[in-house]
Every structure is written in structure tokens, then in C-alpha cells.
Write an enzyme that holds these catalytic residues in place. Structure first.
Site, mmCIF file in Angstrom:
data_model
loop_
_atom_site.group_PDB
_atom_site.id
_atom_site.type_symbol
_atom_site.label_atom_id
_atom_site.label_comp_id
_atom_site.label_asym_id
_atom_site.label_seq_id
_atom_site.Cartn_x
_atom_site.Cartn_y
_atom_site.Cartn_z
ATOM 1 N N SER A 1 2.449 -8.794 5.237
ATOM 2 C CA SER A 1 2.437 -9.503 6.520
ATOM 3 C C SER A 1 2.209 -10.997 6.296
ATOM 4 O O SER A 1 2.467 -11.813 7.163
ATOM 5 C CB SER A 1 1.385 -8.911 7.453
ATOM 6 O OG SER A 1 0.281 -8.485 6.717
ATOM 7 N N HIS B 1 1.822 0.921 5.188
ATOM 8 C CA HIS B 1 1.122 2.123 5.679
ATOM 9 C C HIS B 1 2.113 3.218 6.054
ATOM 10 O O HIS B 1 1.883 4.398 5.793
ATOM 11 C CB HIS B 1 0.294 1.789 6.923
ATOM 12 C CG HIS B 1 -0.843 0.847 6.679
ATOM 13 N ND1 HIS B 1 -0.953 -0.358 7.319
ATOM 14 C CD2 HIS B 1 -1.933 0.952 5.882
ATOM 15 C CE1 HIS B 1 -2.052 -0.960 6.920
ATOM 16 N NE2 HIS B 1 -2.671 -0.197 6.054
ATOM 17 N N ASP C 1 -2.059 -2.912 -3.932
ATOM 18 C CA ASP C 1 -3.432 -3.172 -4.363
ATOM 19 C C ASP C 1 -3.749 -2.216 -5.513
ATOM 20 O O ASP C 1 -4.466 -1.228 -5.355
ATOM 21 C CB ASP C 1 -4.397 -2.983 -3.193
ATOM 22 C CG ASP C 1 -5.792 -3.499 -3.533
ATOM 23 O OD1 ASP C 1 -6.059 -3.756 -4.731
ATOM 24 O OD2 ASP C 1 -6.613 -3.639 -2.615
#
Ligand code: PAF
Length: 281
Positions: A186, A37, A150
Site C-alpha cells: 500500500s 491478505h 515480511d
């Protein structure tokens, strides 16, 4: 940094910014912000006058057996990260604010979904497209930033923006990798030490595939076999898929030409890793 929870207030804020001639860069998220992000935010920060980030865990994109309730949430941590990364406004609505009533009209994604991870996530991209239609109308960005980790979501958003004529430039952002090439996630923490040592072989197999294609190989089956052999020989993971498509259309290819994606998913003991590369042949 401003935090706005009401749709009306967010639209007012955006209108004021636009009236001042400012461009809006938008990073939609479901919170629990990570390095991926932050990379999107940094790019958006550099390319726009105003950086808007949404934090909203969207119930519509979770299947009945998926983890909507247990999806990690930590707004205070997200707030600090956003503030430290130059975000101007965080849009953080409640579920009731976004979905006060059962939706009478929702988006239905027809193509680009029955491949890769989407095959196992019935209805997921309808939920993603529906919330993005709402968020795009609320935030009205000039540019929207999505990570290529993604790549299927990027392909679906590309279709959404084109088909619904949103005046938004989609900015796909490259996968962030560890020094040894492993795509950051993560979930990597759930690899055993042995699996973590093997995991860079996934990206290595994609690079080898690209090299073979650069050298002239155009047969998808040959490339698929090469990737499978590399992963099977060098890791203890089980291959979930190795797939190649035209990108972003995600259509089958009999010959590797044009813009393509090669994507893989490999299951380890406690975690399933995904990786991909997109490039022009
Ligand atoms: O990628 C995500 O976090 C979500 O799918 C998105 C784009 C924020 C929509 O809820």
C-alpha cells in the site's frame, strides 16, 4: 460469515468445528485488508474446511514512537472483503478483551531479530510472538498463513511454533508482485512517478543475484556488491540494507549454500521499500 468478539465464544465456535472433524486455516491480520491478505485467505480457503481471520491491532508490537493510534482501521471495509473472500469467521476482539490486565507472562524472542528491519524495531517481535501465542490458543488452527513480504516475521513465527510445540503447520506465502515485478504494497502509492518507474529494479537486482548464484557464485560479498551497484546505478533510492542469511534461522553465511534469503531495503523520497527472495542453493 460470523463475527466473534469474545474469546470464550471463539473457543466454543472452534471446538464445535473441530468436533465435526473440520480443519481450521488461520490468517492473523491487523485489519485494513489488502491484496496480500486476500492472497493468504484464498490459499487458506482452498486448503481447509474452515477459514478463520483475526482482525486485531496489537498494541504490544508497536514501539513508543510508532503509529498505534493512527494505524488505519476500517472494519466495515474489512468485513465486506472478508465476506467476499470466503471467510467463515472473523475474530475481532477489543484491546480490553485481549489484554484485560497487564500481562504477567509474555514471549521473548531471542534470535532472528537483530537483523534486517528487526534491528530498528526493539521489542516488536516480542509483541508479535505474545499476541500469536494468544491467537493460536484461541483459534487452534491446523495451518497458519503468513506472507513472505515480511520474511523476518515468518522466521520468528517458525521459531515460535517449533519452540513452543504448537501443533500448527506454518504456511509461508509468496510475495504478490505487480506485472513489472515490484512487490505489492500500500506504500507504493507514495512513490513519485520517476521512483515508481525505477522501483522494479529492486526485484531485478534480486533476480540477477539469484542467477549469479545459480551459475556458481557462492561469495556473499560479491553478490551484495552486485545488488548495490544495480540499485545505485538504476534508481535514485538510498540503500538501507542488502543482507543475506541462512533461512529461516537468519544466521550469517560465509558461503552461500542451503536455504537462503536475500533481502533489501531502499529509501525513496517518501517511502522505504523492502523486498526479498528465499531459495535453495
Ligand atoms: O503481520 C501482522 O499483521 C501482525 O504482525 C500479526 C501477525 C497479525 C500479529 O499481530
Amino acid at each position: 460469515m460470523k463475527v466473534i468478539t469474545s474469546i470464550k465464544e471463539m473457543q466454543k465456535y472452534i471446538k464445535n468445528q473441530k468436533n465435526e472433524g473440520k480443519t481450521i486455516g488461520f490468517v492473523p491480520t491487523m485489519g485494513y485488508l489488502h491484496e496480500g491478505h486476500l492472497t493468504l485467505m484464498n490459499k487458506a480457503r482452498n486448503e481447509n474446511d474452515v477459514l478463520a481471520v483475526s482482525i486485531f491491532v496489537n498494541p504490544l508490537q508497536f514501539g513508543p514512537n510508532e503509529d498505534f493510534d493512527s494505524y488505519p482501521r476500517d472494519f466495515n471495509r474489512d468485513f465486506m472483503l472478508a465476506e467476499n473472500n470466503g471467510v467463515d469467521v472473523v475474530f475481532h476482539p477489543s484491546t480490553e478483551e485481549m489484554y484485560p490486565n497487564k500481562m504477567s507472562v509474555t514471549a521473548n524472542v531471542h534470535s532472528r531479530i537483530d537483523v534486517l528491519c528487526g534491528r530498528q524495531r526493539n521489542g516488536h517481535f516480542d509483541g508479535v510472538a505474545t499476541v500469536l501465542v494468544k491467537l493460536f490458543n484461541i483459534v487452534q488452527p491446523d495451518r497458519a498463513y503468513f506472507g513472505l513480504k515480511d520474511a523476518q516475521q515468518v522466521a520468528v513465527v517458525d521459531g515460535l511454533i517449533t519452540d513452543f510445540n504448537f501443533p500448527i503447520t506454518l504456511v509461508p506465502v509468496e510475495i504478490v508482485r505487480e506485472e513489472d515485478g515490484l512487490a505489492k504494497s500500500s506504500r507504493n502509492i507514495n512513490l513519485t512517478a520517476k521512483e515508481r518507474a525505477e522501483a522494479p529494479r529492486l526485484f531485478e537486482s534480486l533476480q540477477m543475484a539469484k542467477q549469479k548464484i545459480d551459475e556458481g557464485q557462492r561469495n556473499p560479498k560479491v553478490i551484495e556488491d552486485l545488488i548495490q551497484a544495480h540499485i545505485t546505478t538504476h534508481t535514485s533510492g538510498t540503500i538501507d540494507y542488502v543482507e543475506m542469511y541462512r533461512y529461516p534461522e537468519l544466521e550469517e553465511l560465509s558461503e552461500l549454500t542451503g536455504k537462503i534469503i536475500i533481502a533489501i531495503a531502499v529509501k525513496f523520497t517518501k517511502v522505504r521499500l523492502i523486498d526479498n527472495i528465499t531459495f535453495d542453493v
